[in-house]
Design a protein around this motif. Structure first.
Motif, PDB file in Angstrom:
ATOM      1  N   ASN A 368       0.818  -1.218   0.000  1.00  0.00           N
ATOM      2  CA  ASN A 368       0.000   0.000   0.000  1.00  0.00           C
ATOM      3  C   ASN A 368       0.852   1.268   0.000  1.00  0.00           C
ATOM      4  N   GLU A 369       1.978   1.202   0.684  1.00  0.00           N
ATOM      5  CA  GLU A 369       2.821   2.395   0.731  1.00  0.00           C
ATOM      6  C   GLU A 369       3.429   2.690  -0.642  1.00  0.00           C
ATOM      7  N   ALA A 370       3.900   1.646  -1.314  1.00  0.00           N
ATOM      8  CA  ALA A 370       4.461   1.828  -2.661  1.00  0.00           C
ATOM      9  C   ALA A 370       3.380   2.280  -3.632  1.00  0.00           C
ATOM     10  N   LEU A 371       2.164   1.742  -3.500  1.00  0.00           N
ATOM     11  CA  LEU A 371       1.066   2.142  -4.375  1.00  0.00           C
ATOM     12  C   LEU A 371       0.687   3.595  -4.128  1.00  0.00           C
ATOM     13  N   PHE A 372       0.703   4.014  -2.839  1.00  0.00           N
ATOM     14  CA  PHE A 372       0.400   5.414  -2.514  1.00  0.00           C
ATOM     15  C   PHE A 372       1.438   6.353  -3.147  1.00  0.00           C
ATOM     16  N   LEU A 373       2.737   6.005  -3.038  1.00  0.00           N
ATOM     17  CA  LEU A 373       3.788   6.840  -3.617  1.00  0.00           C
ATOM     18  C   LEU A 373       3.723   6.846  -5.142  1.00  0.00           C
ATOM     19  N   LEU A 374       3.395   5.680  -5.723  1.00  0.00           N
ATOM     20  CA  LEU A 374       3.330   5.578  -7.184  1.00  0.00           C
ATOM     21  C   LEU A 374       2.220   6.450  -7.747  1.00  0.00           C
ATOM     22  N   THR A 375       0.989   6.318  -7.187  1.00  0.00           N
ATOM     23  CA  THR A 375      -0.149   7.079  -7.717  1.00  0.00           C
ATOM     24  C   THR A 375      -0.113   8.548  -7.302  1.00  0.00           C
ATOM     25  N   GLY A 376       0.781   8.889  -6.346  1.00  0.00           N
ATOM     26  CA  GLY A 376       0.927  10.283  -5.959  1.00  0.00           C
ATOM     27  C   GLY A 376       1.771  11.089  -6.922  1.00  0.00           C
ATOM     28  N   GLN A 377       2.368  10.405  -7.940  1.00  0.00           N
ATOM     29  CA  GLN A 377       3.210  11.102  -8.907  1.00  0.00           C
ATOM     30  C   GLN A 377       2.415  11.825  -9.984  1.00  0.00           C
ATOM     31  N   GLY A 378       1.109  11.541 -10.056  1.00  0.00           N
ATOM     32  CA  GLY A 378       0.266  12.174 -11.071  1.00  0.00           C
ATOM     33  C   GLY A 378      -1.124  11.572 -11.021  1.00  0.00           C
ATOM     34  N   GLN A 379      -1.911  11.769 -12.090  1.00  0.00           N
ATOM     35  CA  GLN A 379      -3.261  11.202 -12.189  1.00  0.00           C
ATOM     36  C   GLN A 379      -3.173   9.851 -12.871  1.00  0.00           C
ATOM     37  N   TYR A 380      -3.729   8.835 -12.192  1.00  0.00           N
ATOM     38  CA  TYR A 380      -3.628   7.461 -12.662  1.00  0.00           C
ATOM     39  C   TYR A 380      -5.022   6.865 -12.851  1.00  0.00           C
ATOM     40  N   SER A 381      -5.056   5.873 -13.758  1.00  0.00           N
ATOM     41  CA  SER A 381      -6.263   5.072 -13.977  1.00  0.00           C
ATOM     42  C   SER A 381      -6.037   3.678 -13.413  1.00  0.00           C
ATOM     43  N   LEU A 382      -7.166   2.994 -13.106  1.00  0.00           N
ATOM     44  CA  LEU A 382      -7.109   1.636 -12.547  1.00  0.00           C
ATOM     45  C   LEU A 382      -7.819   0.685 -13.493  1.00  0.00           C
ATOM     46  N   ARG A 383      -7.202  -0.498 -13.660  1.00  0.00           N
ATOM     47  CA  ARG A 383      -7.830  -1.553 -14.461  1.00  0.00           C
ATOM     48  C   ARG A 383      -7.760  -2.856 -13.665  1.00  0.00           C
ATOM     49  N   VAL A 384      -8.921  -3.557 -13.640  1.00  0.00           N
ATOM     50  CA  VAL A 384      -9.032  -4.838 -12.929  1.00  0.00           C
ATOM     51  C   VAL A 384      -9.360  -5.907 -13.961  1.00  0.00           C
ATOM     52  N   GLU A 385      -8.483  -6.925 -14.062  1.00  0.00           N
ATOM     53  CA  GLU A 385      -8.690  -8.048 -14.979  1.00  0.00           C
ATOM     54  C   GLU A 385      -9.176  -9.259 -14.191  1.00  0.00           C
ATOM     55  N   LEU A 386     -10.254  -9.896 -14.695  1.00  0.00           N
ATOM     56  CA  LEU A 386     -10.874 -11.033 -14.018  1.00  0.00           C
ATOM     57  C   LEU A 386     -11.045 -12.184 -14.986  1.00  0.00           C
ATOM     58  N   LYS A 387     -11.036 -13.416 -14.427  1.00  0.00           N
ATOM     59  CA  LYS A 387     -11.312 -14.605 -15.232  1.00  0.00           C
ATOM     60  C   LYS A 387     -11.926 -15.667 -14.325  1.00  0.00           C
ATOM     61  N   ASP A 388     -13.016 -16.286 -14.808  1.00  0.00           N
ATOM     62  CA  ASP A 388     -13.659 -17.332 -13.997  1.00  0.00           C
ATOM     63  C   ASP A 388     -13.124 -18.696 -14.382  1.00  0.00           C
ATOM     64  N   TRP A 389     -13.653 -19.755 -13.740  1.00  0.00           N
ATOM     65  CA  TRP A 389     -13.148 -21.100 -13.969  1.00  0.00           C
ATOM     66  C   TRP A 389     -13.660 -21.693 -15.273  1.00  0.00           C
ATOM     67  N   GLU A 390     -14.585 -21.019 -15.922  1.00  0.00           N
ATOM     68  CA  GLU A 390     -15.048 -21.469 -17.244  1.00  0.00           C
ATOM     69  C   GLU A 390     -14.241 -20.800 -18.359  1.00  0.00           C
ATOM     70  N   GLY A 391     -13.247 -19.976 -18.001  1.00  0.00           N
ATOM     71  CA  GLY A 391     -12.391 -19.312 -18.982  1.00  0.00           C
ATOM     72  C   GLY A 391     -12.940 -18.008 -19.503  1.00  0.00           C
ATOM     73  N   ASN A 392     -13.992 -17.459 -18.883  1.00  0.00           N
ATOM     74  CA  ASN A 392     -14.582 -16.209 -19.347  1.00  0.00           C
ATOM     75  C   ASN A 392     -13.844 -15.031 -18.727  1.00  0.00           C
ATOM     76  N   PRO A 393     -13.285 -14.119 -19.558  1.00  0.00           N
ATOM     77  CA  PRO A 393     -12.592 -12.937 -19.021  1.00  0.00           C
ATOM     78  C   PRO A 393     -13.559 -11.756 -18.861  1.00  0.00           C
ATOM     79  N   ALA A 394     -13.171 -10.827 -18.012  1.00  0.00           N
ATOM     80  CA  ALA A 394     -13.930  -9.591 -17.806  1.00  0.00           C
ATOM     81  C   ALA A 394     -12.987  -8.570 -17.216  1.00  0.00           C
ATOM     82  N   HIS A 395     -13.359  -7.301 -17.364  1.00  0.00           N
ATOM     83  CA  HIS A 395     -12.516  -6.253 -16.807  1.00  0.00           C
ATOM     84  C   HIS A 395     -13.389  -5.099 -16.324  1.00  0.00           C
ATOM     85  N   ALA A 396     -12.808  -4.332 -15.404  1.00  0.00           N
ATOM     86  CA  ALA A 396     -13.431  -3.115 -14.886  1.00  0.00           C
ATOM     87  C   ALA A 396     -12.363  -2.029 -14.886  1.00  0.00           C
ATOM     88  N   GLN A 397     -12.667  -0.877 -15.488  1.00  0.00           N
ATOM     89  CA  GLN A 397     -11.681   0.188 -15.604  1.00  0.00           C
ATOM     90  C   GLN A 397     -12.255   1.479 -15.014  1.00  0.00           C
TER      91      GLN A 397
END
Length: 508
Positions: A368-397
């Motif tokens: 968390n400390e490294a993430l706080f310092l990293l995102t404090g360098q400017g404006q950042y976006s977040l992307r979450v990659e997901l995959k279920d056990w049937e092989g279906n991918p999904a993402h949230a940005q």
């Protein structure tokens, strides 16, 4: 005529005595007999009149009134019930005696009057006078007989009333006897029912005793089972402790391997620098000497292969090893969370989540400390990659990703959701604090989400997501509330197969 007069008197008196004898009374017991003789010419007449000693005359008015007589000729007073048995007989006898005394006194007065009339001129009495006197005496006698008959009638009425009252009392006694018999029968029935209830109670008590004995036996068995389970639990706890020690040893070994890898990378960089200094011909080696603040800088420097990179965050003089995803959605993503095989335990403390853990090339949490310092360098976006056990991918940005410092509990702010992992975000975006098992910062008043759902996460009030939950393999990932979940992708109790979380500059 004188003979007839005295004969009438004698007959009247005899009738009175006879009437009294019908009620069981006798003048001989209570009166003295006097012989009266009257000489009239050559004839003499003798008659008997009763005479009482110490007679007061008049009788007792109160007694007369009490038992049916009257002072002024009033009617007989009726009684609802007779006096007591012995008292009533004595009162009736006293009443008759009083009446007899009155009649006797009256006769004595009449005798005195006759004697006074006859002594001066008994020889000169005219026949018509004697006739009148005789008629008068007969009338008086008749009146006496009528009065006596009336008294007798009244006594008969009283006796009839007594008999009626006695009959009513006998009927009432019979009814009371019947009621008593009925009550006795009811009492007998109640006694029988009580006996039956006692018998039932005895049977129930015996059954209760049997049940108590059975329950005691079952309770003893349960106690034995509890002791056995406690011993099993103690054994399992000991095994868990041993596994935790082994895991700590493995983690320390992994850390040692990471240090060795870092040392090797530094050696490689040193060799590259030496080669670049001696030849000065390969621009790639020269590029490694540049300082990158995130994976986007490395991508912009011409490095498009996903893997391990060294970046310098903030004012730190030492580089931080990160995994750079140079392929997803245009590349340049700095990964701070990866899970795909369950090889790393994410049930960690606040300090471990702050410092980071795991293998950068495998499953890990950057810190968390490294993430706080990293995102404090400017404006950042977040992307979450997901995959279920049937092989279906999904993402949230999310277009905007902001993380506060440790004093503010690494609070998360998000804005601008898009993606395929649900029509709305499963991650709270209004400033949710980070929580671990040893530091509860969620918004649930009566629960600790990090203990119930495991892992460290921005739980809000336990919320719709937790990508740091327990890793469940296929077949065991259904109906798991404490697994790796993203509610709007596969529901609240489906544990996913793999996840990754990454950031890059908003203006990339």
């Amino acid at each position: 005529l004188n003979f007839l007069f005295f004969l009438a008197l004698s007959l009247h008196f005899n009738c009175l005595v006879h009437s009294l004898s019908q009620f069981g009374l006798s003048l001989s017991s209570n009166t003295k007999r006097r012989f009266h003789r009257i000489q009239h010419g050559q004839c003499s007449y003798t008659f008997i009149l009763p005479e009482l000693d110490g007679c007061q005359g008049g009788g007792s008015p109160s007694q007369t009134d009490q038992y049916g007589g009257s002072r002024g000729g009033a009617s007989v007073v009726q009684r609802d019930s007779p006096p007591a048995d012995g008292e009533w007989s004595a009162q009736r006898l006293q009443h008759l005696q009083s009446t007899m005394e009155n009649n006797t006194q009256w006769l004595q007065k009449l005798e005195n009057v006759i004697q006074k009339k006859m002594k001066p001129d008994i020889a000169n009495i005219p026949p018509h006078v004697v006739h009148n006197q005789t008629a008068t005496m007969l009338e008086i006698g008749t009146n006496l007989l009528t009065h006596t008959a009336e008294q007798t009638r009244k006594l008969n009425v009283v006796e009839a009333k007594v008999l009626n009252q006695t009959s009513r009392i006998e009927i009432q006694l019979l009814e009371n006897s019947l009621s008593t018999n009925k009550l006795e029968k009811e009492l007998l029935l109640q006694t029988t029912e009580i006996s039956q209830l006692r018998a039932k109670n005895s049977r129930l008590e015996s059954k209760v005793q049997k049940l108590e004995s059975q329950q005691r036996g079952e309770l003893e068995g349960m106690k034995e089972e509890k002791n056995r389970l406690q011993s099993v639990v103690r054994t399992q706890m000991a095994a868990i402790d041993a596994l935790e020690r082994q895991l700590r040893v493995a983690s320390s070994n992994n850390t040692a391997l990471q240090r060795q890898q870092a040392q090797l990378m530094e050696s490689v960089h040193t060799l590259i620098n030496m080669v670049a200094t001696t030849t000065g011909t390969h621009h790639i080696f020269a590029a490694q000497t540049q300082v990158w603040r995130d994976c986007a800088d490395a991508y912009k420097s011409g490095y498009s292969v996903s893997g391990l990179y060294h970046i310098y965050i903030g004012n730190r003089s030492e580089p931080v090893q990160v995994y750079c995803d140079m392929e997803t959605a245009g590349g340049g993503w700095t990964v701070f969370q990866r899970r795909f095989n369950g090889s790393v335990d994410f049930q960690r403390s606040w300090r471990e989540y702050r410092m980071g853990f795991g293998d950068v090339l495998g499953e890990h949490w950057l810190g968390n400390e490294a993430l706080f310092l990293l995102t404090g360098q400017g404006q950042y976006s977040l992307r979450v990659e997901l995959k279920d056990w049937e092989g279906n991918p999904a993402h949230a940005q999310y277009d905007r990703f902001t993380l506060t410092n440790e004093r503010q509990q690494y609070r998360l702010y998000l804005r601008g959701y898009s993606g395929t992992a649900g029509t709305q975000s499963s991650l709270a975006s209004h400033g949710t604090s980070f929580s671990t098992r040893d530091q509860d910062n969620d918004n649930c008043d009566h629960c600790k989400c990090a203990l119930m759902l495991t892992g460290g996460w921005w739980f809000d009030a336990c919320g719709f997501s937790n990508l740091n939950g327990i890793y469940y393999t296929v077949g065991h990932n259904i109906r798991k509330l404490n697994g790796i979940k993203w509610h709007h992708f596969r529901g609240p109790s489906y544990s996913l197969r793999s996840t990754s979380m990454m950031v890059r500059p908003y203006d990339f």
